[in-house]
Motif scaffolding. Structure first.
Motif, PDB file in Angstrom:
ATOM      1  N   VAL A 247       0.837  -1.208   0.000  1.00  0.00           N
ATOM      2  CA  VAL A 247       0.000   0.000   0.000  1.00  0.00           C
ATOM      3  C   VAL A 247       0.868   1.253   0.000  1.00  0.00           C
ATOM      4  O   VAL A 247       0.553   2.244  -0.672  1.00  0.00           O
ATOM      5  CB  VAL A 247      -0.980  -0.025   1.198  1.00  0.00           C
ATOM      6  N   GLN A 248       1.982   1.227   0.742  1.00  0.00           N
ATOM      7  CA  GLN A 248       2.859   2.397   0.785  1.00  0.00           C
ATOM      8  C   GLN A 248       3.548   2.655  -0.556  1.00  0.00           C
ATOM      9  O   GLN A 248       4.004   3.762  -0.806  1.00  0.00           O
ATOM     10  CB  GLN A 248       3.900   2.234   1.892  1.00  0.00           C
ATOM     11  N   SER A 249       3.594   1.642  -1.415  1.00  0.00           N
ATOM     12  CA  SER A 249       4.228   1.839  -2.717  1.00  0.00           C
ATOM     13  C   SER A 249       3.287   2.525  -3.716  1.00  0.00           C
ATOM     14  O   SER A 249       3.709   2.893  -4.808  1.00  0.00           O
ATOM     15  CB  SER A 249       4.693   0.496  -3.289  1.00  0.00           C
ATOM     16  N   LEU A 250       2.023   2.708  -3.325  1.00  0.00           N
ATOM     17  CA  LEU A 250       1.058   3.376  -4.210  1.00  0.00           C
ATOM     18  C   LEU A 250       1.346   4.875  -4.286  1.00  0.00           C
ATOM     19  O   LEU A 250       1.927   5.456  -3.362  1.00  0.00           O
ATOM     20  CB  LEU A 250      -0.371   3.166  -3.695  1.00  0.00           C
ATOM     21  N   SER A 251       0.898   5.481  -5.362  1.00  0.00           N
ATOM     22  CA  SER A 251       1.040   6.937  -5.500  1.00  0.00           C
ATOM     23  C   SER A 251       0.132   7.620  -4.483  1.00  0.00           C
ATOM     24  O   SER A 251      -0.828   7.010  -3.995  1.00  0.00           O
ATOM     25  CB  SER A 251       0.649   7.363  -6.920  1.00  0.00           C
ATOM     26  N   PRO A 252       0.392   8.888  -4.149  1.00  0.00           N
ATOM     27  CA  PRO A 252      -0.454   9.581  -3.161  1.00  0.00           C
ATOM     28  C   PRO A 252      -1.932   9.608  -3.548  1.00  0.00           C
ATOM     29  O   PRO A 252      -2.801   9.439  -2.690  1.00  0.00           O
ATOM     30  CB  PRO A 252       0.126  10.991  -3.123  1.00  0.00           C
ATOM     31  N   ARG A 253      -2.215   9.782  -4.833  1.00  0.00           N
ATOM     32  CA  ARG A 253      -3.617   9.818  -5.283  1.00  0.00           C
ATOM     33  C   ARG A 253      -4.266   8.439  -5.119  1.00  0.00           C
ATOM     34  O   ARG A 253      -5.396   8.336  -4.656  1.00  0.00           O
ATOM     35  CB  ARG A 253      -3.675  10.277  -6.735  1.00  0.00           C
ATOM     36  N   ASP A 254      -3.538   7.382  -5.538  1.00  0.00           N
ATOM     37  CA  ASP A 254      -4.067   6.025  -5.391  1.00  0.00           C
ATOM     38  C   ASP A 254      -4.225   5.668  -3.909  1.00  0.00           C
ATOM     39  O   ASP A 254      -5.164   4.976  -3.532  1.00  0.00           O
ATOM     40  CB  ASP A 254      -3.163   5.007  -6.083  1.00  0.00           C
ATOM     41  N   TRP A 255      -3.310   6.125  -3.067  1.00  0.00           N
ATOM     42  CA  TRP A 255      -3.413   5.874  -1.638  1.00  0.00           C
ATOM     43  C   TRP A 255      -4.665   6.534  -1.075  1.00  0.00           C
ATOM     44  O   TRP A 255      -5.371   5.951  -0.257  1.00  0.00           O
ATOM     45  CB  TRP A 255      -2.156   6.364  -0.918  1.00  0.00           C
ATOM     46  N   GLU A 256      -4.952   7.756  -1.517  1.00  0.00           N
ATOM     47  CA  GLU A 256      -6.148   8.477  -1.050  1.00  0.00           C
ATOM     48  C   GLU A 256      -7.421   7.745  -1.491  1.00  0.00           C
ATOM     49  O   GLU A 256      -8.358   7.584  -0.696  1.00  0.00           O
ATOM     50  CB  GLU A 256      -6.150   9.911  -1.604  1.00  0.00           C
TER      51      GLU A 256
ATOM     52  N   THR B 118      -7.666   4.548  -2.098  1.00  0.00           N
ATOM     53  CA  THR B 118      -7.706   3.313  -1.299  1.00  0.00           C
ATOM     54  C   THR B 118      -8.226   3.601   0.110  1.00  0.00           C
ATOM     55  O   THR B 118      -9.075   2.868   0.631  1.00  0.00           O
ATOM     56  CB  THR B 118      -6.297   2.681  -1.217  1.00  0.00           C
ATOM     57  N   ARG B 119      -7.724   4.658   0.731  1.00  0.00           N
ATOM     58  CA  ARG B 119      -8.142   5.016   2.083  1.00  0.00           C
ATOM     59  C   ARG B 119      -9.638   5.322   2.131  1.00  0.00           C
ATOM     60  O   ARG B 119     -10.351   4.842   3.020  1.00  0.00           O
ATOM     61  CB  ARG B 119      -7.342   6.217   2.584  1.00  0.00           C
ATOM     62  N   LEU B 120     -10.115   6.108   1.154  1.00  0.00           N
ATOM     63  CA  LEU B 120     -11.541   6.458   1.118  1.00  0.00           C
ATOM     64  C   LEU B 120     -12.401   5.228   0.843  1.00  0.00           C
ATOM     65  O   LEU B 120     -13.495   5.077   1.414  1.00  0.00           O
ATOM     66  CB  LEU B 120     -11.788   7.544   0.069  1.00  0.00           C
ATOM     67  N   PHE B 121     -11.920   4.336  -0.025  1.00  0.00           N
ATOM     68  CA  PHE B 121     -12.654   3.108  -0.326  1.00  0.00           C
ATOM     69  C   PHE B 121     -12.736   2.221   0.927  1.00  0.00           C
ATOM     70  O   PHE B 121     -13.770   1.635   1.233  1.00  0.00           O
ATOM     71  CB  PHE B 121     -11.985   2.365  -1.485  1.00  0.00           C
ATOM     72  N   MET B 122     -11.632   2.148   1.688  1.00  0.00           N
ATOM     73  CA  MET B 122     -11.613   1.350   2.924  1.00  0.00           C
ATOM     74  C   MET B 122     -12.513   1.965   3.988  1.00  0.00           C
ATOM     75  O   MET B 122     -13.024   1.260   4.869  1.00  0.00           O
ATOM     76  CB  MET B 122     -10.178   1.196   3.448  1.00  0.00           C
ATOM     77  N   ASP B 123     -12.740   3.273   3.913  1.00  0.00           N
ATOM     78  CA  ASP B 123     -13.648   3.936   4.848  1.00  0.00           C
ATOM     79  C   ASP B 123     -15.107   3.679   4.489  1.00  0.00           C
ATOM     80  O   ASP B 123     -16.009   4.108   5.222  1.00  0.00           O
ATOM     81  CB  ASP B 123     -13.389   5.449   4.878  1.00  0.00           C
TER      82      ASP B 123
ATOM     83  N   TYR C 165     -11.692   3.230 -12.695  1.00  0.00           N
ATOM     84  CA  TYR C 165     -10.494   2.742 -13.379  1.00  0.00           C
ATOM     85  C   TYR C 165      -9.301   2.659 -12.403  1.00  0.00           C
ATOM     86  O   TYR C 165      -8.589   1.657 -12.359  1.00  0.00           O
ATOM     87  CB  TYR C 165     -10.140   3.656 -14.563  1.00  0.00           C
ATOM     88  N   ARG C 166      -9.089   3.714 -11.616  1.00  0.00           N
ATOM     89  CA  ARG C 166      -7.961   3.733 -10.664  1.00  0.00           C
ATOM     90  C   ARG C 166      -8.111   2.607  -9.629  1.00  0.00           C
ATOM     91  O   ARG C 166      -7.140   1.984  -9.218  1.00  0.00           O
ATOM     92  CB  ARG C 166      -7.853   5.082  -9.936  1.00  0.00           C
ATOM     93  N   LYS C 167      -9.362   2.364  -9.208  1.00  0.00           N
ATOM     94  CA  LYS C 167      -9.614   1.303  -8.241  1.00  0.00           C
ATOM     95  C   LYS C 167      -9.215  -0.056  -8.821  1.00  0.00           C
ATOM     96  O   LYS C 167      -8.567  -0.862  -8.151  1.00  0.00           O
ATOM     97  CB  LYS C 167     -11.096   1.317  -7.844  1.00  0.00           C
ATOM     98  N   SER C 168      -9.558  -0.308 -10.082  1.00  0.00           N
ATOM     99  CA  SER C 168      -9.182  -1.588 -10.706  1.00  0.00           C
ATOM    100  C   SER C 168      -7.662  -1.689 -10.876  1.00  0.00           C
ATOM    101  O   SER C 168      -7.080  -2.762 -10.666  1.00  0.00           O
ATOM    102  CB  SER C 168      -9.892  -1.778 -12.042  1.00  0.00           C
ATOM    103  N   VAL C 169      -6.997  -0.572 -11.189  1.00  0.00           N
ATOM    104  CA  VAL C 169      -5.534  -0.571 -11.303  1.00  0.00           C
ATOM    105  C   VAL C 169      -4.898  -0.828  -9.936  1.00  0.00           C
ATOM    106  O   VAL C 169      -3.925  -1.594  -9.819  1.00  0.00           O
ATOM    107  CB  VAL C 169      -5.025   0.763 -11.910  1.00  0.00           C
ATOM    108  N   ILE C 170      -5.437  -0.206  -8.911  1.00  0.00           N
ATOM    109  CA  ILE C 170      -4.917  -0.390  -7.538  1.00  0.00           C
ATOM    110  C   ILE C 170      -5.042  -1.854  -7.123  1.00  0.00           C
ATOM    111  O   ILE C 170      -4.083  -2.449  -6.613  1.00  0.00           O
ATOM    112  CB  ILE C 170      -5.651   0.534  -6.540  1.00  0.00           C
ATOM    113  N   PHE C 171      -6.223  -2.458  -7.341  1.00  0.00           N
ATOM    114  CA  PHE C 171      -6.421  -3.859  -6.963  1.00  0.00           C
ATOM    115  C   PHE C 171      -5.458  -4.768  -7.727  1.00  0.00           C
ATOM    116  O   PHE C 171      -4.887  -5.701  -7.156  1.00  0.00           O
ATOM    117  CB  PHE C 171      -7.865  -4.295  -7.211  1.00  0.00           C
ATOM    118  N   LYS C 172      -5.276  -4.501  -9.005  1.00  0.00           N
ATOM    119  CA  LYS C 172      -4.367  -5.313  -9.815  1.00  0.00           C
ATOM    120  C   LYS C 172      -2.935  -5.190  -9.293  1.00  0.00           C
ATOM    121  O   LYS C 172      -2.217  -6.185  -9.149  1.00  0.00           O
ATOM    122  CB  LYS C 172      -4.439  -4.871 -11.282  1.00  0.00           C
ATOM    123  N   THR C 173      -2.519  -3.966  -8.964  1.00  0.00           N
ATOM    124  CA  THR C 173      -1.168  -3.729  -8.434  1.00  0.00           C
ATOM    125  C   THR C 173      -0.968  -4.450  -7.107  1.00  0.00           C
ATOM    126  O   THR C 173       0.050  -5.110  -6.885  1.00  0.00           O
ATOM    127  CB  THR C 173      -0.930  -2.222  -8.239  1.00  0.00           C
TER     128      THR C 173
END
Length: 179
Positions: free
Chosen positions: A126-135, A137-142, A162-170
């Motif tokens: 998760v820490q390897s994600l970009s700041p935007r992708d991290w944000e 992810t955090r909002l989705f987890m909330d 789209y970003r959510k699917s890229v994040i999950f794949k990563t």
């Protein structure tokens, strides 16, 4: 002539070192047969190596021939109390039990260690994600919906999808060892 040399080697006398209790620095050499010597030598070497690994035997290598694995009278053996997992000890209630009984169940420990390693792997991924992708992810987890996330970070809902699917794949790629 060659056969005589081989015969004399096979008839070589073997000795067992017997340490004197009154003078631990001297030994008596007792003649033994080759079979008995080989059996005793295996046992002596096993005990000596075990004691060396445990840090109790400090016999110099040039004196190994004197070793009879009689550690109680050996001057090169470190004396003292040593704990063993299979020796019974008394607990605070004076009940006798072995130390191995007091150790946690191995399965519990391995599960705990595996869980800790998994959490560390997830955190690193998760820490390897970009700041935007991290944000995102955090909002989705909330528990926010894609529409709510899109309005919070000021981008279209399709971009969040789209970003959510890229994040999950990563994350799945980085954590592939765990699945």
């Amino acid at each position: 002539m060659k056969n005589l040399g081989k015969q004399s080697q096979s008839k070589k006398q073997r000795y067992y070192p017997l340490r004197r209790p009154d003078n631990p620095y001297s030994v008596d050499l007792i003649p033994v047969s080759e079979e008995i010597y080989q059996e005793l030598n295996l046992s002596i070497n096993r005990i000596r190596k075990q004691e060396q690994r445990a840090g109790r035997c400090f016999c110099p290598k040039h004196l190994f021939w004197k070793c009879a694995a009689d550690c109680d009278v050996c001057p090169y053996h470190k004396k003292g109390e040593f704990l063993s997992l299979d020796v019974e000890v008394a607990d605070e209630d004076k009940d006798m039990s072995t130390l191995i009984d007091l150790i946690a169940d191995e399965s519990d420990l391995s599960e705990e260690l595996e869980e800790k390693a998994f959490k560390e792997a997830v955190q690193a991924a998760v820490q390897s994600l970009s700041p935007r992708d991290w944000e995102i992810t955090r909002l989705f987890m909330d528990g926010l919906s894609e529409r709510a996330i899109a309005s919070k970070i000021d981008c279209p809902r399709k971009t969040v999808n789209y970003r959510k699917s890229v994040i999950f794949k990563t994350l799945l790629e980085k954590l592939s060892d765990w699945f």
